[in-house]
Scaffold this active site. Structure first.
Site, PDB file in Angstrom:
ATOM      1  N   ARG A 276      10.254  -1.394  14.643  1.00  0.00           N
ATOM      2  CA  ARG A 276       9.110  -0.835  13.903  1.00  0.00           C
ATOM      3  C   ARG A 276       9.234  -1.141  12.414  1.00  0.00           C
ATOM      4  NH1 ARG A 276       7.791   5.452  14.424  1.00  0.00           N
ATOM      5  NH2 ARG A 276       9.665   5.588  13.144  1.00  0.00           N
TER       6      ARG A 276
ATOM      7  N   HIS B 209      -2.245  -5.955  -9.732  1.00  0.00           N
ATOM      8  CA  HIS B 209      -2.532  -5.737  -8.316  1.00  0.00           C
ATOM      9  C   HIS B 209      -2.024  -6.898  -7.456  1.00  0.00           C
ATOM     10  CE1 HIS B 209      -4.802  -2.355  -9.693  1.00  0.00           C
ATOM     11  NE2 HIS B 209      -5.165  -2.042  -8.464  1.00  0.00           N
TER      12      HIS B 209
ATOM     13  N   ARG C 201       2.995  -4.401 -14.060  1.00  0.00           N
ATOM     14  CA  ARG C 201       1.912  -3.941 -13.189  1.00  0.00           C
ATOM     15  C   ARG C 201       0.748  -4.936 -13.105  1.00  0.00           C
ATOM     16  NH1 ARG C 201      -2.798  -1.101 -12.880  1.00  0.00           N
ATOM     17  NH2 ARG C 201      -2.946   0.437 -11.204  1.00  0.00           N
TER      18      ARG C 201
ATOM     19  N   TYR D 173       9.106   2.775   5.220  1.00  0.00           N
ATOM     20  CA  TYR D 173      10.342   3.532   5.420  1.00  0.00           C
ATOM     21  C   TYR D 173      10.613   3.743   6.898  1.00  0.00           C
ATOM     22  CZ  TYR D 173       7.769   7.856   6.503  1.00  0.00           C
ATOM     23  OH  TYR D 173       6.972   8.797   7.101  1.00  0.00           O
TER      24      TYR D 173
ATOM     25  N   LEU E 128       0.591   6.500  13.903  1.00  0.00           N
ATOM     26  CA  LEU E 128       1.882   5.824  13.862  1.00  0.00           C
ATOM     27  C   LEU E 128       2.430   5.816  15.283  1.00  0.00           C
ATOM     28  CD1 LEU E 128       4.135   4.664  11.946  1.00  0.00           C
ATOM     29  CD2 LEU E 128       5.292   6.819  12.388  1.00  0.00           C
TER      30      LEU E 128
END
Ligand code: PDD
Length: 284
Positions: free
Chosen positions: A51, A102, A100, A32, A203
């Protein structure tokens, strides 16, 4: 009515439907960004775009329209009539929906892209008089450099802070202060500003980068070096930075008072220069 962006279209936010099989929901497999709109311009959109692209690359999420982020952000401001208001735009991209497993879906599915804009009122009291923060062990993963939506350690830390009356929660890993639940942290020792170096432990904040640039330009001594928690008694000033709060002075860490309980001169100068930089954007 709030208009949001969802997978290529603009639509009322409450009409958006996301699959229960979305890998953002099942695995927190998403990234995000948050950008701030200053009544006429976004601050350092280029930095946020770069970023975001890096986060996508590091997570192997492909969003062919990634370069449209600035245009989408502008559209959301316009469609929600926020042009003359302080606002934030949030954008999230997940790997998309698939049964679902992995392993990544084969063939690949379209990513899920969601963005919204909201009016935002800067919190001025704490920014003027300084805030108190608490400290907690950094229990996050080893790739904090990715702006991932997997934020459970961050929300647990922040909620713990808020429930105890603190404004933010600083994390400590191997005795060193890394960053906070949703901000970077700077500590001033003997006139030298210290902040954790860019690494997989923090971050790389857009505000952080701009503050470092400003400090260098103003010849304010700054070292990208982490500070040990046990060295807190030798710290004269602390401030935290992020997109929404810009620079917020910290005057207490748990029970330990910093700088006599008032924001210090280095913090003040950097805040003034940061404000100047924002104003110069307005006039450029
Ligand atoms: N958070 N560190 C962490 C863990 C963060 O989540 C953030 C920002 C920052 C500061 O980055 P920037 O200066 O680019 O905003 C540092 C955003 C604001 C959020 O999660 O809402």
């Amino acid at each position: 009515m709030d208009i949001a962006y969802f997978n290529g279209t603009y639509m009322p936010r409450d009409e958006i439907r996301i699959s229960p099989d979305d890998r953002g929901f099942l695995f927190a497999e998403g990234i995000y960004e948050v950008v701030r709109w200053y009544q006429g311009f976004f601050f350092d959109m280029d930095g946020h775009l770069a970023r975001m692209k890096r986060s996508l690359k590091e997570t192997f999420i492909t969003w062919p329209d990634e370069d449209k982020f600035p245009a989408i952000a502008h559209d959301l401001i316009r469609l929600n009539h926020l042009e003359n208001l302080q606002s934030l735009v949030y954008l999230q991209v997940t790997r998309g929906a698939a049964i679902r497993s992995h392993a990544f879906p084969i063939p690949p599915v379209n990513p899920t892209v969601y963005a919204f804009a909201k009016e935002f009122t800067p919190e001025n009291t704490g920014r003027e008089s300084g805030v108190a923060i608490t400290v907690r062990e950094d229990i996050r993963w080893a790739r904090c450099d990715i702006k991932s939506t997997a934020l459970l350690p961050n929300t647990l830390g922040f909620q713990d802070a808020v429930s105890k009356g603190f404004s933010e929660c600083a994390f400590v890993r191997n005795g060193m202060i890394t960053e906070c639940s949703h901000s970077n942290i700077f500590l001033v020792q003997k006139g030298i500003v210290h902040t954790h170096p860019e690494s997989e432990s923090i971050l790389s904040g857009i505000t952080r980068k701009n503050i470092i640039r400003l400090a260098r330009r103003e010849r304010i001594p700054l070292k990208e070096e982490a500070v040990a928690l046990r060295r807190l008694s030798g710290v004269q000033e602390i401030f935290i930075t992020n997109t929404s709060g810009e620079i917020t002075p910290v005057v207490r860490v748990d029970n330990f008072v910093i700088g006599g309980g008032i924001p210090g001169p280095v913090t003040r100068i950097l805040r003034e220069r940061f404000n100047d930089q924002i104003c110069s954007y307005k006039h450029s």
